[in-house]
Design an enzyme around this catalytic site. Sequence first.
Site, mmCIF file in Angstrom:
data_model
loop_
_atom_site.group_PDB
_atom_site.id
_atom_site.type_symbol
_atom_site.label_atom_id
_atom_site.label_comp_id
_atom_site.label_asym_id
_atom_site.label_seq_id
_atom_site.Cartn_x
_atom_site.Cartn_y
_atom_site.Cartn_z
ATOM 1 N N GLU A 161 -3.944 3.286 1.724
ATOM 2 C CA GLU A 161 -4.226 3.404 3.155
ATOM 3 C C GLU A 161 -4.399 4.880 3.483
ATOM 4 O O GLU A 161 -3.516 5.693 3.175
ATOM 5 C CB GLU A 161 -3.062 2.833 3.983
ATOM 6 C CG GLU A 161 -3.270 2.991 5.488
ATOM 7 C CD GLU A 161 -2.028 2.640 6.311
ATOM 8 O OE1 GLU A 161 -0.931 2.550 5.739
ATOM 9 O OE2 GLU A 161 -2.166 2.465 7.531
ATOM 10 N N HIS A 178 0.807 -1.227 0.000
ATOM 11 C CA HIS A 178 0.000 0.000 0.000
ATOM 12 C C HIS A 178 0.833 1.266 0.000
ATOM 13 O O HIS A 178 2.044 1.247 0.204
ATOM 14 C CB HIS A 178 -0.969 0.013 1.190
ATOM 15 C CG HIS A 178 -0.333 0.174 2.546
ATOM 16 N ND1 HIS A 178 -0.283 -0.835 3.474
ATOM 17 C CD2 HIS A 178 0.283 1.223 3.132
ATOM 18 C CE1 HIS A 178 0.308 -0.409 4.571
ATOM 19 N NE2 HIS A 178 0.678 0.844 4.395
ATOM 20 N N GLU A 192 -3.185 11.049 -10.987
ATOM 21 C CA GLU A 192 -3.004 10.983 -12.432
ATOM 22 C C GLU A 192 -4.022 9.998 -13.017
ATOM 23 O O GLU A 192 -4.342 8.988 -12.383
ATOM 24 C CB GLU A 192 -1.583 10.501 -12.755
ATOM 25 C CG GLU A 192 -1.253 10.495 -14.234
ATOM 26 C CD GLU A 192 0.174 10.029 -14.525
ATOM 27 O OE1 GLU A 192 0.867 9.578 -13.585
ATOM 28 O OE2 GLU A 192 0.577 10.099 -15.697
ATOM 29 N N HIS A 238 2.173 11.869 -6.682
ATOM 30 C CA HIS A 238 0.770 11.548 -6.965
ATOM 31 C C HIS A 238 0.538 10.044 -6.876
ATOM 32 O O HIS A 238 1.485 9.263 -6.833
ATOM 33 C CB HIS A 238 0.375 12.032 -8.370
ATOM 34 C CG HIS A 238 1.216 11.447 -9.477
ATOM 35 N ND1 HIS A 238 2.231 12.135 -10.092
ATOM 36 C CD2 HIS A 238 1.209 10.227 -10.075
ATOM 37 C CE1 HIS A 238 2.792 11.376 -11.019
ATOM 38 N NE2 HIS A 238 2.196 10.215 -11.029
#
Lengths: 177, 177
Positions: A92, A25, A165, A119
């Site tokens: 998360e 994550h 994005e 990003h």
Amino acid sequence: MAFTTEQQPGVHAPTADSEGFVLNHTMLRVKDPAVSLAFYTRVFGMSLLRKLDFPEMAFSLFFLAKLDTHEQVPEDIGARTVWTFGQRGLLELTHNWGTEEQADFKYHDGNAQPQGFGHICFAVPDLAKAVAWFDANEVTFVKRPDQGKMKDVAFVKDPDGYWIEIVQPELNANLGR
Amino acid sequence: MAFTTEQQPGVHAPTADSEGFVLNHTMLRVKDPAVSLAFYTRVFGMSLLRKLDFPEMAFSLFFLAKLDTHEQVPEDIGARTVWTFGQRGLLELTHNWGTEEQADFKYHDGNAQPQGFGHICFAVPDLAKAVAWFDANEVTFVKRPDQGKMKDVAFVKDPDGYWIEIVQPELNANLGR
């Protein structure tokens, strides 16, 4: 021979020592989880796999996945926590309790100074359709596909201002060549 | 009925509008790609799927994946770029040319002020073995598993100081309960 890796300065071949490692994550702090959960579950179709509370440290964690329709997620909470930590590519969100009540509280997006994190990115099957869907949901754009130097790529903002994005993979076969 | 999502304030059920969306990558800016590529490919066993150069904007992008051993990555460059953008859970490193030559240049890790992004996380099959592997590679620890309040969780730093959480999923069945 199957493709393993591009060769660039620094690149090593993987060894058995990292066998079974999974990039599980990315963690972002969010001001108001109800707002962020609404955004990521409604606009991006993510599922909330687990919410974990840590009262003694006054924070909660929310693990989100964009599930494939065929994925089988365990119902049992303990089994689901273990399953969650073994998945690839989750988001998360960390909520430090109380930030949602502070009018001027704001997290740093990493693109203003000082820079670091840039990003997260979602691939979508149809960029034009996705843009229309974001507009229908009043999502803020950093850049629409026809703006700037990188065509066929959009950037939107999440409720905390983190950049997301948006790419349609097959439009980018010649990117960076 | 199969599990779909936990219910919390803000959570919506996914709709057809986000069908096919994939959480493709997380982007981090890095000072010196040769150092970062050595770290992520050697220590974490990641493969470099694509390097994309943008000379007119003076930056390069590196797309890394921790591949399962059975994954078939296309050899052809265009096909591989498209495949890369469709995968889940990649790491994208951005190199703004020249930063590696500036002695005092440093990116912001998101955990010092101002806070935002927190960390990426790898799941590992054996936490103790992973810790020994990191020590053998002189990786810097933020927190070893026996330190702090959250046992069975480690944090290390990448070459730019970004935090990487390390978890062994089955040790965390009761986390946050």
